[in-house]
Design an enzyme around this catalytic site. Structure first.
Site, PDB file in Angstrom:
ATOM      1  N   GLY A 314      18.799  56.964  62.770  1.00 32.10           N
ATOM      2  CA  GLY A 314      17.615  57.811  62.800  1.00 32.10           C
ATOM      3  C   GLY A 314      16.393  57.128  63.368  1.00 32.10           C
ATOM      4  O   GLY A 314      15.997  56.064  62.883  1.00 32.10           O
ATOM      5  N   ILE A 315      15.820  57.731  64.383  1.00 28.85           N
ATOM      6  CA  ILE A 315      14.539  57.241  64.915  1.00 28.85           C
ATOM      7  C   ILE A 315      13.619  58.433  65.111  1.00 28.85           C
ATOM      8  O   ILE A 315      13.935  59.365  65.864  1.00 28.85           O
ATOM      9  CB  ILE A 315      14.716  56.457  66.231  1.00 28.85           C
ATOM     10  CG1 ILE A 315      15.561  55.193  65.986  1.00 28.85           C
ATOM     11  CG2 ILE A 315      13.344  56.087  66.817  1.00 28.85           C
ATOM     12  CD1 ILE A 315      15.811  54.331  67.204  1.00 28.85           C
ATOM     13  N   CYS A 321       6.858  60.381  59.937  1.00 30.91           N
ATOM     14  CA  CYS A 321       7.011  59.490  61.087  1.00 30.91           C
ATOM     15  C   CYS A 321       6.408  60.088  62.353  1.00 30.91           C
ATOM     16  O   CYS A 321       6.669  61.245  62.679  1.00 30.91           O
ATOM     17  CB  CYS A 321       8.499  59.226  61.286  1.00 30.91           C
ATOM     18  SG  CYS A 321       8.805  58.063  62.587  1.00 30.91           S
ATOM     19  N   GLY A 361      16.496  60.067  57.058  1.00 28.91           N
ATOM     20  CA  GLY A 361      15.280  60.817  57.401  1.00 28.91           C
ATOM     21  C   GLY A 361      15.562  62.214  57.901  1.00 28.91           C
ATOM     22  O   GLY A 361      16.663  62.529  58.384  1.00 28.91           O
ATOM     23  N   TRP A 408       3.397  58.075  51.760  1.00 28.72           N
ATOM     24  CA  TRP A 408       2.946  57.511  53.034  1.00 28.72           C
ATOM     25  C   TRP A 408       4.061  56.714  53.703  1.00 28.72           C
ATOM     26  O   TRP A 408       4.920  56.144  53.047  1.00 28.72           O
ATOM     27  CB  TRP A 408       1.697  56.645  52.845  1.00 28.72           C
ATOM     28  CG  TRP A 408       1.860  55.453  51.951  1.00 28.72           C
ATOM     29  CD1 TRP A 408       2.212  54.197  52.318  1.00 28.72           C
ATOM     30  CD2 TRP A 408       1.657  55.428  50.528  1.00 28.72           C
ATOM     31  NE1 TRP A 408       2.257  53.378  51.222  1.00 28.72           N
ATOM     32  CE2 TRP A 408       1.912  54.091  50.105  1.00 28.72           C
ATOM     33  CE3 TRP A 408       1.282  56.370  49.564  1.00 28.72           C
ATOM     34  CZ2 TRP A 408       1.811  53.706  48.773  1.00 28.72           C
ATOM     35  CZ3 TRP A 408       1.194  55.977  48.235  1.00 28.72           C
ATOM     36  CH2 TRP A 408       1.453  54.662  47.867  1.00 28.72           C
ATOM     37  N   GLY A 409       4.011  56.720  55.051  1.00 33.80           N
ATOM     38  CA  GLY A 409       5.023  56.033  55.845  1.00 33.80           C
ATOM     39  C   GLY A 409       4.823  54.530  55.827  1.00 33.80           C
ATOM     40  O   GLY A 409       3.704  54.040  55.628  1.00 33.80           O
ATOM     41  N   GLU A 410       5.908  53.808  56.056  1.00 33.44           N
ATOM     42  CA  GLU A 410       5.825  52.342  56.131  1.00 33.44           C
ATOM     43  C   GLU A 410       5.051  51.904  57.369  1.00 33.44           C
ATOM     44  O   GLU A 410       4.525  50.803  57.421  1.00 33.44           O
ATOM     45  CB  GLU A 410       7.229  51.736  56.142  1.00 33.44           C
ATOM     46  CG  GLU A 410       7.938  51.784  54.823  1.00 33.44           C
ATOM     47  CD  GLU A 410       7.242  50.961  53.754  1.00 33.44           C
ATOM     48  OE1 GLU A 410       7.209  49.732  53.887  1.00 33.44           O
ATOM     49  OE2 GLU A 410       6.723  51.560  52.790  1.00 33.44           O
ATOM     50  N   ARG A 420       8.415  46.211  60.128  1.00 37.46           N
ATOM     51  CA  ARG A 420       9.442  47.236  60.357  1.00 37.46           C
ATOM     52  C   ARG A 420       9.465  47.648  61.835  1.00 37.46           C
ATOM     53  O   ARG A 420      10.454  48.160  62.333  1.00 37.46           O
ATOM     54  CB  ARG A 420       9.127  48.432  59.462  1.00 37.46           C
ATOM     55  CG  ARG A 420      10.178  49.479  59.476  1.00 37.46           C
ATOM     56  CD  ARG A 420       9.974  50.512  58.389  1.00 37.46           C
ATOM     57  NE  ARG A 420      11.173  51.293  58.271  1.00 37.46           N
ATOM     58  CZ  ARG A 420      11.449  52.358  59.028  1.00 37.46           C
ATOM     59  NH1 ARG A 420      10.567  52.790  59.894  1.00 37.46           N
ATOM     60  NH2 ARG A 420      12.584  52.998  58.893  1.00 37.46           N
ATOM     61  N   ASN A 462      33.072  76.283  49.780  1.00 40.26           N
ATOM     62  CA  ASN A 462      33.130  77.326  50.812  1.00 40.26           C
ATOM     63  C   ASN A 462      33.865  76.836  52.052  1.00 40.26           C
ATOM     64  O   ASN A 462      34.462  77.621  52.791  1.00 40.26           O
ATOM     65  CB  ASN A 462      31.721  77.770  51.236  1.00 40.26           C
ATOM     66  CG  ASN A 462      30.950  78.462  50.127  1.00 40.26           C
ATOM     67  OD1 ASN A 462      29.760  78.245  49.957  1.00 40.26           O
ATOM     68  ND2 ASN A 462      31.636  79.301  49.362  1.00 40.26           N
ATOM     69  N   GLY A 488      18.201  83.938  58.594  1.00 42.65           N
ATOM     70  CA  GLY A 488      18.749  83.218  57.440  1.00 42.65           C
ATOM     71  C   GLY A 488      17.862  83.193  56.221  1.00 42.65           C
ATOM     72  O   GLY A 488      18.319  82.937  55.110  1.00 42.65           O
TER      73      GLY A 488
HETATM   74  P1  RVP Z   1      12.050  61.569  55.171  1.00 44.49           P
HETATM   75  O1  RVP Z   1      13.147  61.608  54.154  1.00 44.49           O
HETATM   76  O2  RVP Z   1      12.161  62.652  56.196  1.00 44.49           O
HETATM   77  O3  RVP Z   1      10.687  61.526  54.537  1.00 44.49           O
HETATM   78  O4  RVP Z   1      12.237  60.212  56.001  1.00 44.49           O
HETATM   79  C1  RVP Z   1      12.267  58.951  55.393  1.00 44.49           C
HETATM   80  C2  RVP Z   1      12.568  57.923  56.457  1.00 44.49           C
HETATM   81  O5  RVP Z   1      11.500  57.860  57.415  1.00 44.49           O
HETATM   82  C3  RVP Z   1      12.670  56.503  55.958  1.00 44.49           C
HETATM   83  O6  RVP Z   1      13.883  56.202  55.339  1.00 44.49           O
HETATM   84  C4  RVP Z   1      12.441  55.697  57.228  1.00 44.49           C
HETATM   85  O7  RVP Z   1      13.601  55.580  58.012  1.00 44.49           O
HETATM   86  C5  RVP Z   1      11.452  56.554  57.980  1.00 44.49           C
HETATM   87  N1  RVP Z   1      10.078  56.050  57.875  1.00 44.49           N
HETATM   88  C6  RVP Z   1       9.483  55.381  56.869  1.00 44.49           C
HETATM   89  N2  RVP Z   1       8.209  55.133  57.218  1.00 44.49           N
HETATM   90  C7  RVP Z   1       8.068  55.656  58.439  1.00 44.49           C
HETATM   91  C8  RVP Z   1       6.870  55.632  59.262  1.00 44.49           C
HETATM   92  O8  RVP Z   1       5.805  55.242  58.826  1.00 44.49           O
HETATM   93  N3  RVP Z   1       7.007  56.057  60.485  1.00 44.49           N
HETATM   94  N4  RVP Z   1       9.218  56.228  58.830  1.00 44.49           N
END
Ligand code: RVP
Length: 502
Positions: A314-315, A321, A361, A408-410, A420, A462, A488
Site C-alpha cells: 500500500g502506498i 495519507c 490502509g 494523525w498520520g505518521e 518513515r 455467501n 448499493g
Molecule cells: P487507514 O487505515 O486508511 O487510516 O490507513 C492507515 C495506514 O496509512 C497506515 O498503516 C500507514 O501505512 C499509512 N500511513 C500512516 N501515516 C501516514 C501518513 O502520514 N501519510 N500514512
C-alpha cells in the site's frame, strides 16, 4: 522509455463479490478466520510459527498502536504493531507492559486527587469513558490509594459548585482491596463475596497497583480468540525503521516482542534489504520481521527474496495519507493487493515458501476487509478503524456536538516520523505526507471488532468459504460502475433510521 500500465488502478470501493454456492455446512459457526503471519514452508507441510485468529493488525502509528491497543486487540485474536516513532526506551517499555499484562488486572488510567473537584471527575469520565475513578494522593495510577469515586456517587446538578472529591468518594477505610500477587480467580471471589464492582489491588504501602473489574473478569471468560504465546502472554508486534535497528531491535527483543515490522511508506529499497539481512544475521533467523510497503510484483519479490517474513502492501491509500498528492506515487489499493497476491503465489510455487501479505490502509467499510482477503491478502492493517475506539491512545473530544477521536498520520507535522519517508543519506527538506484529523468516536474495540468479523464471516458463507484460503480460491470479484455503487446503498427512499447503516 518509461513503462506505462495501460489499465487504471482500482480501489476496494470499485469491487463487489459475487456469491458462490453455499452448502448446508457453510454456516458462521463453522468459519475459521485463522491466518498465517510469517513465512513458512507450506509445500513441506510446515506450520507457520505465528498465526492470528482474526485477520487484523493495527497500524504502526502514534495515534493508533500503544500497549493498551495491543492488549485489547490481542484479546480479540489480532496483533498491534506498537509505533516506532518514539524513543527506544519508551517503545520497549510499551512492549514490556503488554508482555507482563495479567489478563483481568487493569492499570488504572482514570485517576484523580482527593482535593480535586467533582466537575473534574465529570470531565475525566467524559474523556475516558470510564465510570470508576481511582483517587490517589498524587492523582497517578500508582499513587497511594485514598478512595474510589464513581459516577453513581453524586449527581452533579445536585451538589454545590467546586465540591471536592474527598467529600463524595468511598474512602480507603471502607474499600475492599486485594493484595498485589493475588490470583485473578481469588480477586473475583472477593468481588462476589463483597458484592463490589471493582477490586483495587494494592502493594504493602497501600499504593495502587491495578484494578480488577467485575465486568473484565466476565469479558476474560468470553475471549475465545485471544492470541497468546506459549507462556500465556499476549502476542505483540513493534514497528522499526532502517536507521536505528541495531539498537532498537535488541531492546524490543529483550522486552519480549514477538514480531517486528520495517515501517516505511516505500519498501522497495536497498535499506530494507540491508536491514533484513543485518537483523537476521546479528539477532538470528528466528527473529520475525515484516517489510514494506510495496505495490507491485517486483517490490514483493525483492522483499521476499531478502527474507521478509511478511510483506505489506500500500502506498498512498491511507485515510490520512497525502503521499499521492505530494509526490505523485502510489497505486489503487485493490490493484496493488491483487498483483502482489499473484506474486506471492508465484513465489510459493517456485520455492515452496509461503510469504503472507498484508493489505495496509484504505479500509473504509467492513466489507473492504473481506474484499482484501478475497483478493489474496492474508491479513489487513488498519489505522482509522482502530483510532475510533476507546483503546486508541488519543484524546476524545466533542466537536459540533459529536464525540470524535484525534487521528494523525505518521507523515504529518504532528508525528514528525520523517524516518518513515526516509531515503537514507542526508535528508532533503522535510514536507508533510499526512494530515492531522478527527474520526468519529465508535466505542469499545471488542464490540466493533466482533461486529466487523461477523460481517466478514457472513460474506464468506455467501461465497461458500469456510476459511480465508478457501475464500481466496473461490471468490468471484466484479468491478462495478459508479451507478452500481450508488444502487448499493439505500436509494430513492427517505431513510428514517440511519443507525443500522453506520
Ligand atoms: P487507514 O487505515 O486508511 O487510516 O490507513 C492507515 C495506514 O496509512 C497506515 O498503516 C500507514 O501505512 C499509512 N500511513 C500512516 N501515516 C501516514 C501518513 O502520514 N501519510 N500514512
Amino acid at each position: 522509455m518509461a513503462y506505462f500500465y495501460e489499465e487504471p488502478s482500482h480501489t476496494f470501493g470499485e469491487y463487489l463479490l459475487i456469491p458462490g454456492y453455499t452448502s448446508a455446512e457453510c454456516i458462521p459457526e463453522n468459519v475459521s478466520l485463522k491466518t498465517p503471519v510469517v513465512r513458512f514452508n507450506k509445500k513441506s507441510g510446515e506450520k507457520p510459527s505465528l498465526s492470528m485468529n482474526i485477520p487484523l493488525v493495527s497500524a504502526v502509528m502514534q495515534s493508533v498502536s500503544d500497549d493498551k491497543m495491543a492488549i485489547a486487540l490481542a484479546k480479540e485474536g489480532g496483533i498491534s504493531f506498537i509505533f516506532g516513532s518514539q524513543t527506544i526506551e519508551n517503545q520497549a517499555a510499551m512492549v514490556a507492559r503488554v508482555k507482563s499484562y495479567k489478563a483481568g488486572f487493569v492499570t488504572s488510567d482514570s485517576n484523580i486527587r482527593p482535593d480535586q473537584t467533582l466537575e473534574e471527575v465529570v470531565s475525566l469520565i467524559e474523556q475516558t469513558g470510564h465510570s470508576t475513578i481511582a483517587v490517589t494522593d498524587d492523582g497517578t495510577a500508582h499513587g497511594k490509594l485514598e478512595g474510589i469515586i464513581t459516577e453513581r456517587d453524586f449527581r452533579i446538578d445536585h451538589v454545590p459548585a467546586n465540591s471536592k472529591v474527598n467529600e463524595y468518594m468511598t474512602p480507603f477505610a471502607k474499600l475492599v482491596t486485594g493484595k498485589d500477587g493475588i490470583t485473578l480467580s481469588a480477586a473475583n471471589d472477593l468481588i462476589w463475596a463483597h458484592k463490589v464492582n471493582q477490586l483495587p489491588i494494592i502493594d504493602d504501602k497501600n499504593h495502587l497497583v491495578s484494578i480488577v473489574f467485575r465486568k473484565d473478569f466476565d469479558n476474560h471468560e468470553t475471549h475465545p480468540n485471544e492470541l497468546m504465546d506459549t507462556n500465556h502472554r499476549y502476542i505483540v508486534g513493534a514497528g522499526i525503521n532502517t536507521r536505528d535497528y541495531m539498537e532498537r531491535v535488541p531492546a524490543l527483543l529483550k522486552a519480549g516482542v514477538d514480531i517486528l515490522c520495517l515501517d516505511s511508506s516505500e519498501g522497495y529499497s536497498e535499506w530494507q534489504a540491508k536491514a533484513l539481512h543485518d537483523i537476521h544475521e546479528k539477532f538470528g533467523k528466528d527473529v520475525k520481521v515484516g517489510a514494506g510497503n510495496v505495490v507491485d510484483r517486483e517490490g514483493f519479490m525483492f522483499l521476499a527474496e531478502n527474507g521478509a517474513d511478511f510483506v505489506k502492501i500500500g502506498i498512498g491509500g491511507g485515510s490520512i495519507c497525502i503521499t499521492r498528492e505530494q509526490k505523485g506515487i502510489g497505486r489503487g489499493q485493490a490493484t496493488a493487493t491483487i498483483e502482489v497476491a499473484k506474486a506471492r503465489d508465484e513465489y510459493y510455487s517456485k520455492t515452496g515458501i509461503y510469504v503472507p501479505i498484508c493489505s495496509d490502509g484504505g479500509i473504509v467499510h467492513d466489507y473492504h476487509i473481506t474484499l482484501a482477503l478475497a483478493m489474496g491478502a492474508d491479513f489487513v492493517m488498519l489505522g482509522r478503524y482502530f483510532a475510533r475506539f476507546d483503546e486508541s491512545p488519543t484524546n476524545k473530544l466533542i466537536i459540533n456536538g459529536n464525540y470524535v477521536k484525534e487521528y494523525w498520520g505518521e507523515g504529518s507535522n504532528r508525528a514528525r516520523n520523517w524516518q518513515r519517508y526516509d531515503l537514507g543519506g542526508k535528508k532533503g527538506m522535510a514536507f508533510e505526507e499526512g494530515v492531522d484529523s478527527y474520526v468519529p468516536y465508535a466505542g469499545r474495540l471488542h464490540d466493533n471488532v466482533s461486529l466487523s468479523m461477523s460481517k466478514v464471516i457472513h460474506t464468506m458463507c455467501n461465497c461458500g468459504a469456510l476459511s480465508i484460503p478457501e475464500l481466496q480460491q473461490k471468490a468471484k470479484l466484479t468491478l462495478v460502475s459508479s451507478t452500481t455503487i450508488s444502487e448499493g446503498s439505500a436509494h430513492d427512499v427517505t431513510v428514517r433510521n440511519t443507525s443500522i447503516h453506520s
